[in-house]
Motif scaffolding. Structure first.
Motif, short mmCIF file in Angstrom:
data_model
loop_
_atom_site.label_atom_id
_atom_site.label_comp_id
_atom_site.label_asym_id
_atom_site.label_seq_id
_atom_site.Cartn_x
_atom_site.Cartn_y
_atom_site.Cartn_z
N ILE A 113 0.87 -1.17 0.00
CA ILE A 113 0.00 0.00 0.00
C ILE A 113 0.91 1.23 0.00
O ILE A 113 1.68 1.44 0.94
N ALA A 114 0.84 2.01 -1.08
CA ALA A 114 1.74 3.15 -1.26
C ALA A 114 1.03 4.45 -0.94
O ALA A 114 -0.15 4.64 -1.25
N HIS A 115 1.77 5.38 -0.32
CA HIS A 115 1.28 6.72 -0.04
C HIS A 115 1.27 7.51 -1.35
O HIS A 115 2.31 7.68 -1.98
N GLY A 149 5.87 6.57 -0.44
CA GLY A 149 6.31 5.72 0.65
C GLY A 149 5.31 4.59 0.88
O GLY A 149 4.21 4.60 0.33
N ALA A 150 5.69 3.63 1.68
CA ALA A 150 4.83 2.48 1.96
C ALA A 150 4.09 2.67 3.29
O ALA A 150 4.62 3.26 4.23
N LEU A 151 2.88 2.15 3.34
CA LEU A 151 2.09 2.14 4.57
C LEU A 151 2.76 1.21 5.57
O LEU A 151 3.15 0.10 5.23
N SER A 161 8.05 6.81 4.66
CA SER A 161 8.96 7.80 4.09
C SER A 161 8.79 9.18 4.75
O SER A 161 9.75 9.74 5.27
N CYS A 162 7.57 9.70 4.77
CA CYS A 162 7.36 11.06 5.29
C CYS A 162 6.75 11.08 6.69
O CYS A 162 6.67 12.14 7.30
N GLY A 163 6.28 9.93 7.18
CA GLY A 163 5.74 9.85 8.53
C GLY A 163 4.29 10.26 8.68
O GLY A 163 3.74 10.24 9.78
#
Length: 159
Positions: free
Chosen positions: A113-115, A120-122, A130-132
């Motif tokens: 599951i990508a943001h 980034g990944a969930l 990645s970004c929090g």
């Protein structure tokens, strides 16, 4: 042996299982999170018998997890969309997916599951690795993972 229903138990888990506790119901909900809306698309994607799918969709609508929305008048045709109550199952679905990935995906997760915001990944804390950012169902998109099959086998209808 547990009874077929849990209505006599004073337990929120048991009460929730009354609604979402069978595999077809959970797979219908999963498909709704993947963007499936129409009866035939649920039926084709899941390989579920039409009568079973009708029963599950009716129950989900009766319980307020989904709603029927007419998209065509002649002939009348409907889509099934998650309600706010249904969308609230997203963290549960993601937690179940992560648990399944850990214990039943030896080749790696079939789905990641990508943001959408940064790619980034969930994480299992429902944040972006990645970004929090704290993520919800509208912030992400599913992508094939390392355990994805080139072409998934078609499910067999089971009643």
């Amino acid at each position: 042996m547990l009874p077929r229903t849990y209505e006599s138990q004073n337990c929120s888990i048991a009460r929730a299982l009354e609604i979402i506790g069978d595999r077809w119901t959970m797979l219908v909900i999963r498909s709704a999170f993947e963007g499936v809306r129409r009866f035939d698309d649920y039926q084709d994607g899941l390989g579920i018998a039409r009568n079973v799918l009708t029963d599950r969709l009716t129950r989900l609508c009766d319980e307020g997890l989904m709603r029927r929305v007419r998209y065509q008048e002649r002939p009348e045709r409907y889509e099934y969309r998650l309600t706010r109550k249904g969308v609230e199952l997203w963290p549960t679905m993601m937690t179940l997916m992560f648990w399944g990935d850990r214990h039943y995906a030896p080749e790696g997760p079939p789905l990641v599951i990508a943001h959408r915001g940064c790619d980034g990944a969930l994480t299992d804390h429902l944040t972006c690795d990645s970004c929090g950012a704290q993520l919800g169902p509208r912030d992400v998109e599913p992508r094939p993972g390392p355990g994805a099959q080139a072409e998934p086998p078609r499910a067999q209808a089971i009643t």
